[in-house]
Motif scaffolding. Structure first.
Motif, short mmCIF file in Angstrom:
data_model
loop_
_atom_site.label_atom_id
_atom_site.label_comp_id
_atom_site.label_asym_id
_atom_site.label_seq_id
_atom_site.Cartn_x
_atom_site.Cartn_y
_atom_site.Cartn_z
N SER A 15 0.84 -1.20 0.00
CA SER A 15 0.00 0.00 0.00
C SER A 15 0.87 1.25 0.00
O SER A 15 0.52 2.26 -0.61
CB SER A 15 -0.94 0.00 1.22
N GLN A 16 2.00 1.17 0.65
CA GLN A 16 2.87 2.35 0.75
C GLN A 16 4.19 2.18 -0.01
O GLN A 16 4.83 3.17 -0.32
CB GLN A 16 3.20 2.62 2.24
N VAL A 17 4.56 0.93 -0.24
CA VAL A 17 5.90 0.72 -0.81
C VAL A 17 5.85 -0.18 -2.05
O VAL A 17 4.92 -0.96 -2.23
CB VAL A 17 6.86 0.04 0.22
N LEU A 18 6.85 0.02 -2.85
CA LEU A 18 7.07 -0.85 -3.99
C LEU A 18 8.36 -1.60 -3.72
O LEU A 18 9.42 -0.99 -3.55
CB LEU A 18 7.19 -0.03 -5.27
N GLN A 19 8.23 -2.92 -3.62
CA GLN A 19 9.41 -3.71 -3.28
C GLN A 19 9.97 -4.37 -4.54
O GLN A 19 9.26 -5.10 -5.23
CB GLN A 19 9.01 -4.78 -2.27
N LEU A 20 11.22 -4.07 -4.83
CA LEU A 20 11.87 -4.60 -6.04
C LEU A 20 12.93 -5.60 -5.68
O LEU A 20 13.70 -5.39 -4.74
CB LEU A 20 12.55 -3.45 -6.79
N ARG A 21 12.94 -6.68 -6.42
CA ARG A 21 14.05 -7.63 -6.29
C ARG A 21 14.75 -7.69 -7.64
O ARG A 21 14.15 -8.04 -8.64
CB ARG A 21 13.54 -9.01 -5.89
N LEU A 22 16.04 -7.36 -7.63
CA LEU A 22 16.79 -7.27 -8.89
C LEU A 22 18.05 -8.11 -8.83
O LEU A 22 18.73 -8.17 -7.80
CB LEU A 22 17.21 -5.82 -9.16
N HIS A 23 18.35 -8.72 -9.95
CA HIS A 23 19.63 -9.43 -10.07
C HIS A 23 20.77 -8.41 -9.98
O HIS A 23 20.63 -7.25 -10.39
CB HIS A 23 19.69 -10.14 -11.43
N HIS A 24 21.91 -8.85 -9.47
CA HIS A 24 23.01 -7.90 -9.25
C HIS A 24 23.56 -7.29 -10.55
O HIS A 24 24.33 -6.32 -10.51
CB HIS A 24 24.14 -8.55 -8.43
N MET A 25 23.17 -7.86 -11.71
CA MET A 25 23.60 -7.25 -12.97
C MET A 25 23.13 -5.80 -13.08
O MET A 25 23.71 -5.00 -13.80
CB MET A 25 23.08 -8.06 -14.17
N PHE A 26 22.07 -5.47 -12.31
CA PHE A 26 21.52 -4.12 -12.41
C PHE A 26 22.33 -3.09 -11.62
O PHE A 26 22.10 -1.89 -11.74
CB PHE A 26 20.06 -4.11 -11.94
N LEU A 27 23.29 -3.58 -10.82
CA LEU A 27 24.13 -2.64 -10.07
C LEU A 27 24.91 -1.75 -11.01
O LEU A 27 25.20 -0.59 -10.70
CB LEU A 27 25.08 -3.42 -9.15
N ASP A 28 25.28 -2.29 -12.17
CA ASP A 28 26.07 -1.52 -13.12
C ASP A 28 25.23 -1.02 -14.29
O ASP A 28 25.77 -0.59 -15.30
CB ASP A 28 27.23 -2.38 -13.67
N ALA A 29 23.94 -1.11 -14.16
CA ALA A 29 23.07 -0.76 -15.29
C ALA A 29 23.12 0.74 -15.57
O ALA A 29 23.22 1.56 -14.65
CB ALA A 29 21.64 -1.18 -14.99
N PRO A 30 23.07 1.09 -16.84
CA PRO A 30 23.04 2.51 -17.19
C PRO A 30 21.70 3.14 -16.77
O PRO A 30 20.72 2.45 -16.54
CB PRO A 30 23.19 2.51 -18.71
N GLU A 31 21.72 4.43 -16.67
CA GLU A 31 20.57 5.23 -16.25
C GLU A 31 19.27 4.82 -16.96
O GLU A 31 18.22 4.64 -16.35
CB GLU A 31 20.88 6.70 -16.52
N SER A 32 19.38 4.63 -18.29
CA SER A 32 18.17 4.32 -19.06
C SER A 32 17.53 3.02 -18.59
O SER A 32 16.31 2.89 -18.56
CB SER A 32 18.51 4.24 -20.55
N VAL A 33 18.38 2.06 -18.22
CA VAL A 33 17.87 0.76 -17.77
C VAL A 33 17.23 0.90 -16.39
O VAL A 33 16.17 0.33 -16.11
CB VAL A 33 18.99 -0.30 -17.76
N VAL A 34 17.87 1.68 -15.52
CA VAL A 34 17.32 1.90 -14.19
C VAL A 34 15.95 2.57 -14.30
O VAL A 34 14.98 2.20 -13.62
CB VAL A 34 18.27 2.76 -13.32
N ARG A 35 15.85 3.51 -15.22
CA ARG A 35 14.55 4.16 -15.46
C ARG A 35 13.53 3.16 -15.97
O ARG A 35 12.36 3.19 -15.59
CB ARG A 35 14.69 5.28 -16.49
N ALA A 36 14.00 2.26 -16.83
CA ALA A 36 13.09 1.24 -17.38
C ALA A 36 12.56 0.35 -16.26
O ALA A 36 11.39 -0.06 -16.29
CB ALA A 36 13.81 0.42 -18.45
#
Ligand SMILES: [Zn+2]
Length: 201
Positions: A15-36
């Motif tokens: 209700s208040q939060v959006l919980q994301l689980r991401l593979h560690h490959m996203f640690l180095d993701a470019p801005e456009s991917v993070v936005r996606a």
């Protein structure tokens, strides 16, 4: 962050939060991917999902490969043929050393009457090629073993295409490339004439 093998992105809306689980490959993701990621999880944008798919496909080497117990026993050295040597030669001559796989002899299956025999198998998950031990015999010509190795290596280059559950195990491009093997005709002929012997094991 996760080290998952199959789920690279998942999310849960509270209700208040959006919980994301991401593979560690996203640690180095470019801005456009993070936005996606945000667009995908936050607003459910379809285009964002496509962009993520592309990014994940490009990061495939970072995804942990499944290791099986039997892997330790992947032995390329047979009585008659050194599969590693064959593999290296094929990789250099036909693939500009572009194939990355491990290779070894498969296990001898239990003795029983067989109607067909699978001379090689390639596992996309582990990138392993196994060759049937029935080929490790002096009467089997080297060019034939080499052809089977070549065939399994092609599987890495041309993954089976799936259309609505119907797998095309050997796509057209695969078959065309396979025919360029210099001993292609001879290999097929040898298999035809000696399959009975191979089946008897
Ligand atoms: Zn095949």
């Amino acid at each position: 962050m996760t080290d998952n093998r199959s789920t690279m992105v998942s999310f849960r809306r509270g209700s208040q939060v959006l919980q994301l689980r991401l593979h560690h490959m996203f640690l180095d993701a470019p801005e456009s991917v993070v936005r996606a990621v945000a667009d995908y999880a936050g607003r459910g944008h379809r285009n964002a999902g496509q962009l993520l798919d592309e990014y994940i496909r490009g990061q495939q080497p970072l995804i942990r490969q499944l290791r099986r117990e039997s892997d330790a026993e992947l032995n390329p050295l047979g009585r008659c043929f050194d599969l590693r040597a064959l593999y290296n030669g094929v990789n250099e001559i036909y693939f500009q050393n572009g194939i990355q796989a491990r290779i070894g002899w498969g296990r001898m299956p239990p003795r029983r009457r067989r109607k067909s025999i699978r001379l090689g198998v390639y596992d996309h998950q582990t990138r392993e090629i196994r060759i049937h031990p029935a080929l490790d015999r002096p009467e089997v010509p080297a060019f034939f073993v080499e052809f089977i190795v070549f065939h399994e290596m092609l599987h890495q280059l041309f993954p089976s295409s799936g259309r609505m559950g119907r797998r095309v195990h050997h796509p057209r491009a695969f078959r065309e490339r396979e025919r360029t093997y210099p001993h292609y005709g001879a290999a097929l002929r040898w298999e035809r004439e000696n399959l009975g012997t191979l089946l008897r094991g």
